[in-house]
Each structure stands twice: as C-alpha cells, then as structure tokens.
Design an enzyme around this catalytic site. Structure first.
Site, PDB file in Angstrom:
ATOM      1  N   THR A  14       0.817  -1.227   0.000  1.00 17.52           N
ATOM      2  CA  THR A  14       0.000   0.000   0.000  1.00 17.52           C
ATOM      3  C   THR A  14       0.843   1.266   0.000  1.00 17.52           C
ATOM      4  O   THR A  14       0.463   2.267  -0.612  1.00 17.52           O
ATOM      5  CB  THR A  14      -0.914   0.011   1.254  1.00 17.52           C
ATOM      6  OG1 THR A  14      -1.789  -1.102   1.155  1.00 17.52           O
ATOM      7  CG2 THR A  14      -1.735   1.269   1.358  1.00 17.52           C
ATOM      8  N   GLN A 280      -4.155 -20.469  19.270  1.00 17.81           N
ATOM      9  CA  GLN A 280      -4.931 -19.463  18.532  1.00 17.81           C
ATOM     10  C   GLN A 280      -4.952 -18.136  19.273  1.00 17.81           C
ATOM     11  O   GLN A 280      -5.273 -17.103  18.693  1.00 17.81           O
ATOM     12  CB  GLN A 280      -6.386 -19.937  18.361  1.00 17.81           C
ATOM     13  CG  GLN A 280      -6.533 -21.133  17.465  1.00 17.81           C
ATOM     14  CD  GLN A 280      -7.961 -21.675  17.439  1.00 17.81           C
ATOM     15  OE1 GLN A 280      -8.910 -20.988  17.818  1.00 17.81           O
ATOM     16  NE2 GLN A 280      -8.108 -22.899  16.981  1.00 17.81           N
TER      17      GLN A 280
HETATM   18  N1  ASP Z   1      -2.756  -5.517   0.343  1.00 19.62           N
HETATM   19  C1  ASP Z   1      -1.668  -4.664   0.767  1.00 19.62           C
HETATM   20  C2  ASP Z   1      -0.394  -5.475   0.764  1.00 19.62           C
HETATM   21  O1  ASP Z   1      -0.180  -6.247   1.680  1.00 19.62           O
HETATM   22  C3  ASP Z   1      -1.957  -4.118   2.111  1.00 19.62           C
HETATM   23  C4  ASP Z   1      -0.906  -3.180   2.667  1.00 19.62           C
HETATM   24  O2  ASP Z   1       0.192  -3.020   2.185  1.00 19.62           O
HETATM   25  O3  ASP Z   1      -1.201  -2.578   3.712  1.00 19.62           O
HETATM   26  O4  ASP Z   1       0.376  -5.378  -0.154  1.00 19.62           O
END
Ligand code: ASP
Length: 344
Positions: A14, A280
C-alpha cells in the site's frame, strides 16, 4: 564522520500504491514517486540507495521465492551498507520478516521492514513517518560503531517489533502490528528509545553472515474449530504432500480429546510427520501438561511450539526442513530458540 549507508528495497504494498483510474482499486506504482513524496529523506545524514523488485506486488501475492531474492540481495550488498529497509505490504509482512530472520544467520546489521495502511501520496498517510523512522533505525549505531538493532524487525506506528514475533492485528488502524509475547525493541516518541536488553546481538561475534535460501514448504496449517470433521482433519494431517502441520489449538494448546481426532493425530505422527502445537490466542504459550486434552496430544507425538506466532512457526519449519530431511532433528530444533522467536 562517514555517513551511514542504507539500501532501501521496494517490493510493493500500500505504501507505494495509487488508485487505478478505471476501477479505483489500489495498485503499486513506481519507486521514484515514493521518494518524491518524502523529500525529508534527503535531510538525513545517510546515503540512501534504492532497489526495486519487478514486478511490484500486493503482498498477498508473496511467495518464498521473494524471500530468497531478498536474502540474495542482502548477501550481495551486505558489505556495502550499514542497514537495509524493506518496503513491503502489511498483509504478509510478518511472514516475510519471520522468514528473513531464519534465512539470515549471524546478522550484524539491521533489516527493517515497513509499509503503511494509507498510500504515501495521501494526505493522512502513515507511510512517511514509518519510512523516515525505519531509515533512522536502520542507520542507528552505538558508541562502538555497531548497529543498535542487528535484527530483522518491523517498524510500524512508532513501534519496532521483532519480525518473527510480530503479527498483523488490524486491517484498518494505523497500529496494525503487535508482538504480544515480546516487548517492542524500540518505541518512537520525541526520541527513539531502544529497549537494548531485548535486542539480540549476533551470537558469534565476528561470525560471517550465513544465508540459508533452501526452504521446504511442505507445511499445512490446521485451525482447530468446533464442528471439525474427521475427513477434514485426515485430509490435512495425513496428506502425502505434507511433511509438517501446524495445529492452531485452543488456549494453552488444547484440541478435541475425542478418540477419532487423537487416532488421526497418532496416525500422522506414526507416519513420521511433524505436528507442531501453537495457540490461537494472541498472547501466552502452549503448555500441553496443563489439561488432559493437551497431554493427549503430547503423548500422541505433537511437538510444542511454545509462544511462537503461526507466521514465525511456519517460517521456522520452512527453514529447518530446508536444512535437513531428518524430521527428528527438525522436531528437536523446534524446541530451541534460534532467533528470539520463542521465549525459552
Ligand atoms: N494488500 C496490501 C499489501 O499487503 C496491504 C498493505 O500493504 O497494507 O500489499
């Protein structure tokens, strides 16, 4: 004084994503744009070089081949840098950090993974602070000129966590990671405060970095749940494709005490498979001596995974099984603390 040198490695995630103009979904964009968004990086007294993986990925696409490529990259560039910062998606960051912690033995330099919950180009992004502090930590040295954090760690939302103890706990808070069974290695406020008594030092001082890229991935994970059928348990535990199974059990390591379940567990153990018990629960440890149901699993041949995370245990199995075909040796090593991954 010489400037510290850091290699900033971009794998995707992200932090470097932008909305696709057609469907609005987030997709990775190029590294140059990340750096343009953080001009503050040029104010650091560090030499920053960059390396971009191609293709950039959403980390839910991560495979062990990426871990091998990162480990090889670190091997090649190890002597040229004081530390490494890896930009990575949050979804599987704990898996990658865990794997690297085992693959890089005798680490004497920081390998800090970071990323963000909001893309770096957005106004309220958490990416800038994460990136800037990760670089600062990767460059930090003590009075003798040794790295302050010679570990694989995750920096996120003002906390530095041991990589193989961390787990993603929130899909939408900035505070996305925790290491419930291990105190933070550092906390960032006005100053970055290092918890030096918790930071591992390289065991053999002066021992050369050893990279282990052979990984055996024949591991399955069975999350114990009410309503689990004998068919499901047998499929996962007794599959010929599987060399090891992580049992995610209840509480302090309990699972059904029913005869059919214990028979399947016994069958898998007798066939030589490695069955490891992790809880868990987010916090606490497996203790198979506490309840009759846990004891029955221990008697059937299940190995204690102590207070390791699922991510750390998976990575440890990949690494140990990649090193030896001898399942008894792997089982004995699971009980040892190799990189700070369990409290022993
Ligand atoms: N879907 C993204 C990833 O893991 C989520 C993130 O980076 O926060 O690449």
């Amino acid at each position: 004084m010489n400037k510290a040198s850091i290699l900033l490695v971009y794998t995707g995630g992200t932090i470097g994503m932008k909305a696709d103009p057609v469907d609005g979904t987030l997709r990775p964009f190029d590294f140059g744009e990340i750096l343009r968004e953080v001009p503050e990086l040029s104010k650091f007294a560090v030499r920053l070089d960059t390396y971009t993986f191609d293709p950039l990925i959403d980390s839910s696409d991560v495979e062990p081949s990426l871990w091998q490529a990162i480990a090889e990259l670190i091997r090649e560039r190890y002597d040229h840098y004081d530390g490494f910062v890896i930009l990575h998606g949050t979804d599987t960051m704990a898996y990658t950090a865990s794997a690297l912690s085992f693959m890089l033995e005798n680490l004497s330099k920081p390998v800090i993974l970071t990323g963000s919950q909001l893309p770096i180009g957005t106004l309220r992004t958490d990416g800038k602070e994460n990136l800037i502090s990760a670089v600062e930590i990767a460059a930090a040295k003590d009075g003798e000129g040794d790295a302050l954090v010679p570990e694989v760690a995750i920096y996120f939302n003002a906390k530095l966590l041991r990589g193989n103890r961390a787990t993603k706990v929130s899909a939408d808070n900035f505070s996305a990671f925790r290491s419930p069974n291990c105190p933070p290695l550092a906390e960032a406020g006005i100053h970055i405060r290092y918890n030096r008594e918790h930071i591992l030092r390289p065991s053999g001082r002066g021992a050369a970095l050893a990279i282990h890229t052979a990984l055996d991935t024949r591991v399955s994970i069975l999350k114990i749940h009410p309503g689990m059928t004998p068919q499901l348990a047998r499929t996962v535990l007794c599959s010929p494709e599987t060399r090891a199974v992580i049992l995610e059990t209840y509480g302090s390591g309990n699972a059904p005490g029913k005869a059919w379940f214990l028979d399947i567990v016994r069958e898998a153990c007798t066939a030589g498979k490695i069955l490891v018990n992790v809880t868990q629960c987010l916090e606490g440890t497996v203790n198979m001596d506490l309840y009759a149901n846990g004891k029955a699993m221990e008697c059937a041949g299940v190995v204690n995974g102590f207070d390791g995370t699922t991510e750390g245990t998976l990575a440890k199995l990949f690494y140990l099984m990649g090193r030896s075909r001898d399942n008894e040796w792997v089982k004995s090593m699971l009980g040892k603390d190799l990189r700070g991954e369990i409290s022993k």
